[in-house]
Design an enzyme around this catalytic site. Structure first.
Site, short mmCIF file in Angstrom:
data_model
loop_
_atom_site.label_atom_id
_atom_site.label_comp_id
_atom_site.label_asym_id
_atom_site.label_seq_id
_atom_site.Cartn_x
_atom_site.Cartn_y
_atom_site.Cartn_z
N ARG A 25 0.81 -1.21 0.00
CA ARG A 25 0.00 0.00 0.00
C ARG A 25 0.85 1.27 0.00
O ARG A 25 0.41 2.31 0.49
CB ARG A 25 -0.97 0.03 1.19
N ARG A 29 -2.79 6.72 0.68
CA ARG A 29 -3.32 7.86 1.44
C ARG A 29 -2.39 8.52 2.44
O ARG A 29 -2.64 9.64 2.86
CB ARG A 29 -4.60 7.44 2.17
N ARG A 38 -5.88 12.81 -5.31
CA ARG A 38 -7.13 12.12 -4.97
C ARG A 38 -8.26 13.12 -4.70
O ARG A 38 -9.43 12.83 -4.99
CB ARG A 38 -6.86 11.23 -3.76
N ASP A 74 -6.61 -1.50 -7.70
CA ASP A 74 -7.23 -2.15 -6.55
C ASP A 74 -7.59 -3.58 -6.94
O ASP A 74 -7.80 -3.87 -8.11
CB ASP A 74 -8.50 -1.41 -6.08
N TYR A 151 -15.49 -9.85 -0.72
CA TYR A 151 -16.10 -8.53 -1.00
C TYR A 151 -17.32 -8.65 -1.90
O TYR A 151 -18.30 -7.92 -1.72
CB TYR A 151 -15.07 -7.61 -1.65
O1 1CP Z 1 -0.14 -1.24 -2.56
C1 1CP Z 1 -0.23 -0.21 -3.27
O2 1CP Z 1 0.31 0.84 -3.02
C2 1CP Z 1 -1.02 -0.31 -4.57
C3 1CP Z 1 -2.39 0.02 -4.46
C4 1CP Z 1 -3.40 -0.89 -3.78
C5 1CP Z 1 -3.40 -2.27 -3.50
C6 1CP Z 1 -2.30 -3.28 -3.67
C7 1CP Z 1 -4.66 -0.38 -3.39
C8 1CP Z 1 -5.06 1.04 -3.51
N1 1CP Z 1 -5.42 -1.41 -2.95
C9 1CP Z 1 -4.68 -2.58 -2.98
C10 1CP Z 1 -5.08 -3.95 -2.63
C11 1CP Z 1 -6.29 -4.16 -1.83
N2 1CP Z 1 -7.50 -3.51 -1.88
C12 1CP Z 1 -6.41 -5.21 -0.86
C13 1CP Z 1 -5.36 -6.25 -0.58
C14 1CP Z 1 -4.27 -5.75 0.26
C15 1CP Z 1 -4.59 -5.37 1.68
O3 1CP Z 1 -5.09 -6.23 2.42
O4 1CP Z 1 -4.28 -4.25 2.04
C16 1CP Z 1 -7.69 -5.12 -0.31
C17 1CP Z 1 -8.28 -6.02 0.76
C18 1CP Z 1 -8.37 -4.06 -0.96
C19 1CP Z 1 -9.76 -3.63 -0.75
C20 1CP Z 1 -9.81 -2.19 -0.45
N3 1CP Z 1 -9.78 -1.20 -1.40
C21 1CP Z 1 -9.78 -1.57 0.81
C22 1CP Z 1 -9.74 -2.30 2.14
C23 1CP Z 1 -11.09 -2.39 2.75
C24 1CP Z 1 -11.15 -3.31 3.93
O5 1CP Z 1 -11.92 -4.28 3.87
O6 1CP Z 1 -10.39 -3.08 4.88
C25 1CP Z 1 -9.79 -0.17 0.60
C26 1CP Z 1 -9.81 0.91 1.62
C27 1CP Z 1 -9.77 0.04 -0.81
C28 1CP Z 1 -9.67 1.32 -1.53
C29 1CP Z 1 -8.27 1.69 -1.83
N4 1CP Z 1 -7.42 0.89 -2.60
C30 1CP Z 1 -6.21 1.51 -2.73
C31 1CP Z 1 -6.29 2.77 -2.05
C32 1CP Z 1 -5.18 3.79 -1.99
C33 1CP Z 1 -7.57 2.85 -1.49
C34 1CP Z 1 -8.13 4.01 -0.69
C35 1CP Z 1 -8.94 4.83 -1.60
C36 1CP Z 1 -8.85 6.30 -1.36
O7 1CP Z 1 -7.89 6.93 -1.82
O8 1CP Z 1 -9.79 6.81 -0.73
#
Ligand code: 1CP
Length: 346
Positions: A25, A29, A38, A74, A151
């Protein structure tokens, strides 16, 4: 050039002069530079606009100086491309407005042409590779079938995952059908990402952690195994991160190069458990980055010491970096890995 990078060599358990580091990640953010972009665009627009996705992918390379980039995207773009309407709600995370609750809903998924509809990801890969200009390798990723199904069936994140778990216990045939559809799409998707230029791919099984060992085998590992066996990697390392698993023995039999380790295990113990047969990636607790610098340095050293000397360690956190993490501490952490790790390599 990237084949000789620290990250790729470490994934393949080849000798390196120090331990490479990247952060799950890292494109996100906690960076003011990410938030500035963003603020002007919604999340999916950013994913779907190669110019924006590539820009935020490269930000941590310039600012945090990690040894690999991970494509900004994502895991949920696959269900979105299957026709599920995805919203990323600021305070809540991802939400699907009509989650899958029946065998019929699975048959209504638009599973033809998924990867063609995800062509914007391949365009983002190509543009990112241009911007990186060989500085560091680029990691592409996918969710595991199980984590995506969580999801798609729950409709959003969950505390106890009772809906997806009821689904697998009450409608196992439908659940397996969904997992198989996802596995087939993921193979095609990761192969396309590698062809577009990704130097490595990671499969995130974040919600492995909610399954018993036998359910993990039946509903998750089986499909990860199938994916690993059917990828056309052309030599690109494959990393499997199954968070919260109790044993690594079966993961060590996968046709992959590296396993992610979360911070609830000693990385050195996992190394022994699998007899050094895979590279390991991890595993500092992400909240250590909120601690004073002295503690960050000590914990970095502790993880290096736990893994021990020799090849096959990629430093990372044990899960994604948290949104409120101070940037300065993150930079310091990367400096610590670079400085302290040299003595663990011959
Ligand atoms: O890693 C990086 O920097 C690349 C970007 C990336 C990756 C690898 C994002 C951007 N999401 C993910 C993978 C992801 N998304 C996972 C697997 C990894 C992990 O467990 O962290 C999961 C479960 C998600 C689902 C998801 N998408 C969540 C988690 C929700 C939860 O159940 O806790 C969230 C918050 C998102 C949105 C998201 N994806 C990425 C960002 C930067 C964001 C936030 C969006 C924003 O800017 O508001």
């Amino acid at each position: 050039m990237n084949e000789n990078s620290l990250f790729i060599r470490a994934c393949k358990r080849q000798e390196t002069e120090r331990t490479p580091v990247w952060i799950m990640r890292q494109a996100g953010r906690y960076l003011p530079e990410y938030r500035a972009i963003r603020e002007k665009h919604d999340f999916l627009t950013m994913c779907k606009t190669p110019e924006l996705a590539s820009e935020v992918t490269v930000q941590p390379i310039d600012i945090i100086k990690t040894d690999a980039a991970i494509l900004f995207s994502d895991i949920l773009v696959i269900p979105e491309a299957m026709g599920m309407n995805l919203d990323i709600i600021e305070s809540q995370g991802p939400v699907f407005d009509s989650p899958i609750r029946s065998a019929k809903a699975i048959e209504n998924l638009n599973i033809e042409g998924v990867v063609e509809r995800l062509n914007y990801v391949m365009e983002a890969v190509k543009m990112t590779k241009e911007k990186l200009a060989g500085r560091v390798p680029l990691i592409g990723f996918s969710g595991s079938p199980w984590t995506l199904a969580c999801y798609m069936v729950e409709g959003k994140g969950s505390k106890n995952f009772d809906i997806i778990k009821s689904f697998i216990y009450n409608e196992p045939a439908a659940a397996h059908r969904l997992l198989q559809i996802l596995a087939d799409s993921i193979i095609e998707y990761l192969n396309a990402k590698i062809r577009a230029g990704c130097d490595a791919v990671q499969i995130f099984d974040t919600w492995a952690s909610i399954l018993s060992p036998s359910d993990f085998e039946e509903f998750s590992l089986k499909y990860i195994r199938y994916i690993c066996e059917n990828l056309e990697t052309g030599g690109a390392p494959v990393i499997v991160f199954a968070k919260g698993v109790s044993s690594y023995a079966k993961l060590a039999e996968l046709k992959c190069d590296s396993l992610g380790v979360d911070w609830t295990k000693e990385i050195g113990t996992v190394r022994k458990e699998i007899n050094g047969t895979k590279a390991l990636q991890g595993n500092m607790d992400p909240t250590v980055l909120f601690a004073p610098k002295q503690k960050i340095r000590e914990e970095t050293e502790r993880v290096l010491e736990s893994y021990g000397t020799g090849a096959g360690h990629v430093f990372n956190l044990g899960h994604g970096i948290l949104p409120k993490t101070p940037v300065e501490n993150t930079q310091y952490f990367v400096e610590c890995v670079k400085e302290l790790s040299a003595k663990y390599h011959a």
